[in-house]
Each structure stands twice: as C-alpha cells, then as structure tokens.
Design an enzyme around this catalytic site. Structure first.
Site, mmCIF file in Angstrom:
data_model
loop_
_atom_site.group_PDB
_atom_site.id
_atom_site.type_symbol
_atom_site.label_atom_id
_atom_site.label_comp_id
_atom_site.label_asym_id
_atom_site.label_seq_id
_atom_site.Cartn_x
_atom_site.Cartn_y
_atom_site.Cartn_z
ATOM 1 N N LYS A 1 0.825 -1.220 0.000
ATOM 2 C CA LYS A 1 0.000 0.000 0.000
ATOM 3 C C LYS A 1 0.852 1.260 0.000
ATOM 4 C CE LYS A 1 -4.338 -2.049 1.299
ATOM 5 N NZ LYS A 1 -5.378 -2.333 2.296
ATOM 6 N N ARG B 1 -3.020 -10.176 4.946
ATOM 7 C CA ARG B 1 -3.527 -10.303 3.568
ATOM 8 C C ARG B 1 -2.458 -9.734 2.642
ATOM 9 N NH1 ARG B 1 -6.025 -7.102 -0.131
ATOM 10 N NH2 ARG B 1 -7.674 -8.022 -1.396
HETATM 11 N N1 PMM Z 1 -7.390 -4.074 1.075
HETATM 12 C C1 PMM Z 1 -7.745 -4.149 -0.213
HETATM 13 C C2 PMM Z 1 -8.764 -5.023 -0.634
HETATM 14 N N2 PMM Z 1 -9.403 -5.806 0.248
HETATM 15 N N3 PMM Z 1 -9.708 -6.547 2.445
HETATM 16 C C3 PMM Z 1 -9.405 -6.465 3.743
HETATM 17 N N4 PMM Z 1 -10.061 -7.227 4.633
HETATM 18 N N5 PMM Z 1 -8.439 -5.620 4.210
HETATM 19 C C4 PMM Z 1 -7.729 -4.810 3.372
HETATM 20 O O1 PMM Z 1 -6.873 -4.035 3.858
HETATM 21 C C5 PMM Z 1 -8.046 -4.854 1.983
HETATM 22 C C6 PMM Z 1 -9.060 -5.754 1.558
HETATM 23 C C7 PMM Z 1 -7.053 -3.279 -1.208
HETATM 24 O O2 PMM Z 1 -5.854 -3.857 -1.634
HETATM 25 P P1 PMM Z 1 -5.747 -4.623 -3.047
HETATM 26 O O3 PMM Z 1 -6.343 -3.741 -4.088
HETATM 27 O O4 PMM Z 1 -4.318 -4.869 -3.263
HETATM 28 O O5 PMM Z 1 -6.482 -5.913 -2.934
#
Ligand code: PMM
Length: 295
Positions: A231, A271
């Site tokens: 991020k 994650r």
């Molecule tokens: N961040 C993203 C998408 N889904 N879900 C949870 N539970 N927590 C997060 O911090 C989160 C998420 C955005 O990141 P990406 O676009 O790389 O998936």
C-alpha cells in the site's frame, strides 16, 4: 497484544489453526487494482495464480472482482459476478479455502454457492444492509473492516483526532450492527482498514496499536486481519532522494516486515499479494514468540 490475550481470542470455526498468524493470498480479478490490476483478469490465469499462492503457503485465497483503490468507481454486480465466480469455483474444487472480497450481499451469496467459505467485506456490513443476514444464514467467518465510504472519495474522509480510538469506536458499531442482524460474534474477524480513508500517519498508528483494535473496548479480543501489502503508505515511507514514492512493485521487503511485526503483535491473519516471503515471515514470528515463552 500479550500471549494470554492471544490465547483467549475467538477462533472462527472452519478455518485452519496452525498456531501462527494465517496468510491470506490476494487474487484481484480486476483491470484496475493498484497492486496487480489486470494481471489476473482472465479466469484461467487467475485460477492458476490462486493455486500458486496456495502452494506457496497461503492458508486462504481471497478473490475479489471490484477494485477498492483510492478514487476507484464501482463495477456493476453482474460484471463482478462474471469476474469472480469461475475463479472461486475452480479454486474451491481444487480444495483451496477461498474467501470472497465483496461488499455486495448478492455477490457473497453466489460466491458461497460456488464454494467460497468466508466473506471479506471491506465495508464491514455498511454498504449492503442484506450482507449480515447472508453471512449469518451461511454461518461462515466474516471479515468486518473499518470503512467510511466508497473508494471514489474515501480519502476526503481521512480526518481523525485520535485515529485508534475513532476507528475502534466505529468498528465496534459495525460489529454491533452485524451481530444484531444475526452474525455470531465468534464468526467475526475485525480489520482496521489500512489505507481506507487513512493517511500514512493513521495507518502507522493503527498498526502500532493492533491490540486496541482487537479488543474494541470489550473483554474478549477479536481476531485481527491486517491488509498492508504494497500500500501507498509504504511507498511514502520509502521515498527516494527526490521525494518520489517507492513504486508498487518495490514494496515487498516493507510488506514482509509489516507481516512479521503484525504477527508478533498478535495479528490473526495478514492479507498479501506475494505469499512465499510473507509465509516465511509469520513462521519466524511464531518461532520467536514460542522461544520467548520457553518453547
Ligand atoms: N485491502 C484491499 C482489498 N481488500 N480486504 C481487507 N479485509 N483488508 C484490506 O486491507 C483490503 C481488503 C485493497 O488492496 P488490493 O487492491 O491490493 O487488494
């Protein structure tokens, strides 16, 4: 979070308990995610990627069809379904534990029908009033993330006095609302929503005080999921000499460091996009912790 607090933490049923922080691998079936947009848009390619993440040590593979990058618009429900369903059913058939990353109850319902065993809702029940009932009916683990609104203008809402207290209070209200709608408290995983309506200083404060997020002012700690992978606050931290942020593809070392520190602080799951190094990091953290308690 202390070791006794970790021990008394709720454990969502139906998920592995390897005695360490879990690793959730990300498959974004989107053209526009900030980290991997477009890479896994083809269902077969996405499925192969999910299988690779599982082979590299992902305990859970999270499949999403809508980008939540700051500024992103919505995709329509049918397009979201078209993106995620074949990937979810393919991975589930191969024995992978799949979660669906969606804010829509209708998508969650179809994803569970296709074999997903967990719902990851970045709106934590706020976007779709039917979501909590769908999750409650299915009896699956549910990630409730702190959320202040859709991605298009969420960064306008990154205004806090005491970010840890305010995120904790707001998350508590989200948890109370979904339990009032029937979700069993033991199914809930909380997430401070790193990068969602947060500036870098907010993200760092939340990471440094995960124990408070886990407790949410109550007696029994909730499992905490941390999604910091690649991020922009990491890019900001690692700025070059000219002030330019570190590019997304060069934030892996920082991501692994966050995983190790979050695991050491008692996070239940991280994650991440690149699983192998993060899976190593959480194993190091677990061994470190067990040595500290005489193991
Ligand atoms: N961040 C993203 C998408 N889904 N879900 C949870 N539970 N927590 C997060 O911090 C989160 C998420 C955005 O990141 P990406 O676009 O790389 O998936």
């Amino acid at each position: 979070m202390t070791a006794p607090e970790r021990a008394e933490r709720a454990r969502p049923a139906g998920l592995p308990e390897p005695g360490r922080c879990l690793v959730m691998g990300v498959v974004n079936v989107t053209p526009d995610s900030f980290s991997d947009g477009g890479a896994w848009l083809d269902p077969d390619v996405a499925m192969c990627h999910g299988l690779r993440l599982a082979a590299e040590g992902a305990d859970i593979v999270d499949v999403g069809g809508e980008s939540t990058r700051p500024g992103a618009g919505r995709v329509d429900r049918d397009e979201e379904l078209r993106r995620v369903l074949p990937v979810i059913s393919g991975l589930a058939a191969a024995g992978v534990l799949v979660s669906v990353d969606t804010t829509r109850a209708g998508v969650a319902e179809r994803a569970l029908g296709a074999g997903a065993r967990m719902v990851n809702d970045v709106s934590g029940g706020l976007a779709d009033p039917r979501m909590a009932r769908v999750v409650a009916g299915a009896g699956v683990p549910y990630v409730v993330m702190h959320w202040r609104g859709y991605s298009r203008d969420m960064q306008d809402r990154a205004v806090y006095g005491d970010v840890v207290r305010e995120v904790g209070d707001e998350l508590r209200r989200q948890v109370d609302a979904v339990t009032a709608a029937g979700v069993d408290e033991s199914a809930i995983i909380v997430d401070p929503g790193i990068g969602f309506a947060k500036l870098p200083q907010h993200n760092w404060a939340l990471l440094a005080r995960l124990g408070e997020i886990s407790r949410l002012g109550g007696a029994r700690p909730f499992p905490v999921l941390v999604g910091a992978s690649r991020k922009s606050f990491l890019g900001t931290l690692l700025r070059g000499a000219g002030g330019e942020p570190r590019p997304v593809g060069e934030r892996e070392g920082a991501t692994v460091a966050v995983s190790a520190l979050a695991a050491a602080a008692g996070a239940w799951c991280v994650r991440v996009h690149a699983v192998a190094a993060n899976a190593d990091a959480v194993r190091v953290a677990a061994r470190w912790a067990s040595a500290g308690s005489g193991g």
